[in-house]
Design an enzyme around this catalytic site. Structure first.
Site, short mmCIF file in Angstrom:
data_model
loop_
_atom_site.label_atom_id
_atom_site.label_comp_id
_atom_site.label_asym_id
_atom_site.label_seq_id
_atom_site.Cartn_x
_atom_site.Cartn_y
_atom_site.Cartn_z
N SER A 174 7.11 -2.97 2.99
CA SER A 174 7.67 -3.90 3.58
C SER A 174 7.02 -4.48 5.06
O SER A 174 7.20 -5.60 5.29
CB SER A 174 9.28 -3.95 3.90
N GLU A 231 9.25 -7.74 -4.19
CA GLU A 231 9.12 -9.10 -3.34
C GLU A 231 10.11 -8.69 -2.00
O GLU A 231 10.69 -9.80 -1.51
CB GLU A 231 9.65 -10.23 -3.90
N GLU A 290 0.93 -1.20 -0.08
CA GLU A 290 0.06 0.12 0.01
C GLU A 290 0.87 1.19 0.08
O GLU A 290 1.97 1.02 0.41
CB GLU A 290 -0.74 0.03 1.27
#
Length: 387
Positions: free
Chosen positions: A137, A367, A132
């Site tokens: 993280s 990621e 968001e």
């Protein structure tokens, strides 16, 4: 593209045939258009349709639901080949697989039977909605809300940095259905055409211009409880399980980009002459190529080792973080060195290595940044941080 001499560790004849198919598609359909389409910012939807019809969008999933029954060891090498041809495609397949993970591993039999065939082999393309604007993280602090209303859920909020944002047919969405922290998060499968769902203009990025990355807005998006994945409050666990596998996908993509850069550098060094001989004869450049190749081989060995742990049903979270860290750092170093091999020409768009360098950078971020990977690895080694 990776040179034909790259040794592949494939466990079966079926896997070898599969990789030959992938290389043919990559060399014939993907690589020739990559530079032009990236420069123009064109999303290769037709390529994903071809991959779906060829059975390449659901390789690591169960054939009962349209998947390919392939181990991760094989699937990741397919990703590497696709990413070497065009990172937008390789990373796109990895993201699609990530978006399918929650339903495939935590959905009910009825949910999987209803949705997975179209997701894996029916031409649909997915996106994964975790990050968001104020929580990347720190995923446990996400704010997108899911409120129960009778037999439905109503979603409100904004997701950010969503690959395939605005072009995906379905979104796997993590939203807050309960209290604060990790235990208040639930996963949902949201159709791309759901009323109240919209995409912002794509981000203007330094690389991967053909892959749309956009914010996704949920304004009273109503979905039935039948599209809730897993138990209420299980979403954070589902997200973490998916990320371990997704990090291996990024690692494989990184090695694909690095291999493509090395191949281009070798070809150029053999053909470019200075002082009366090919620059590939000069020791300084030969040592640079040797270092590039060694980093690639080390990264490939590490991601394959982690994949074999996953395939054996063993813990692989630490090794996935290590692979993502090592492979993406290697890709950044190798692509930068490839530009150096080309000299001034490497800094121009006439050759592909400047694009590889720009694309490699994002792999150190997605990621989970590589700083986050170091935190994950350290926790496995020394335990959680004391507070």
């Amino acid at each position: 593209m990776p040179e034909s001499g790259v040794e592949r560790q494939l466990p079966t004849d079926e896997a070898r045939d599969l990789l030959r198919l992938v290389r043919d598609i990559a060399q014939r359909e993907i690589a020739p258009r990559a530079a032009e389409e990236e420069e123009a910012g064109r999303f290769p939807r037709d390529t994903f349709a071809l991959l779906s019809s060829s059975g390449l969008l659901g390789l690591p999933y169960d054939s009962e639901f349209g998947g390919g029954d392939q181990p991760y060891e094989v699937y990741l090498q397919v990703l590497e080949e696709l990413a070497a041809a065009r990172l937008t495609v390789g990373l796109g397949v990895s993201v699609h697989s990530l978006a399918c993970h929650a339903l495939a591993n935590f959905g009910t039999k009825e949910q999987r039977s209803e949705h997975l065939p179209d997701m894996l082999a029916g031409g649909l393309l997915g996106a994964y909605c975790l990050s968001e604007p104020a929580s990347g993280s720190d995923a446990a602090s996400l704010r997108t809300k899911a409120v129960r209303e009778g037999g439905d859920w109503v979603l409100d909020g904004t997701k950010a940095w969503i690959t395939h944002g605005g072009v995906a047919d379905f979104y796997t969405v993590l939203a807050r259905s309960g209290g604060e922290g990790a235990r208040g998060i639930t996963a949902y499968l949201v159709p791309g055409d759901a009323e109240g769902l919209s995409a912002a203009a794509p981000e203007k990025k330094m690389g991967m211009k053909g892959s749309p990355t956009a914010q996704i807005h949920f304004d009273g998006v109503r979905i039935p409880d039948a599209r809730r994945i897993g138990d209420e409050g299980q979403g954070f666990q589902i997200a973490l399980a998916a990320l371990d596998s997704g990090r291996l996908g990024i690692a494989a993509c990184a090695i694909g980009v690095a291999q493509a850069a090395l191949d281009a550098a070798i070809e150029y060094a053999k053909g470019r002459s200075q002082f009366g001989r090919p620059i590939a004869d000069f020791q300084g450049l030969r040592f640079m190529l040797a270092d590039m190749a060694t980093q690639i081989e080390a990264g490939r060995a590490l991601y394959l080792s982690a994949a074999r742990l996953r395939d054996a049903g063993l813990p692989f979270s630490k090794q996935a973080a290590m692979a993502k860290l090592l492979c993406t750092d290697a890709a950044m170093k190798v692509t930068t060195d490839a530009v150096q091999v080309f000299g001034g020409y490497g800094y121009t768009a006439d050759f592909p290595v400047e694009r590889y360098m720009r694309e490699a950078k994002v792999l150190q971020i997605v990621e989970g940044t590589n700083q986050i990977q170091r935190m994950v690895i350290a926790r496995h080694l020394a335990g959680p941080e004391t507070r």
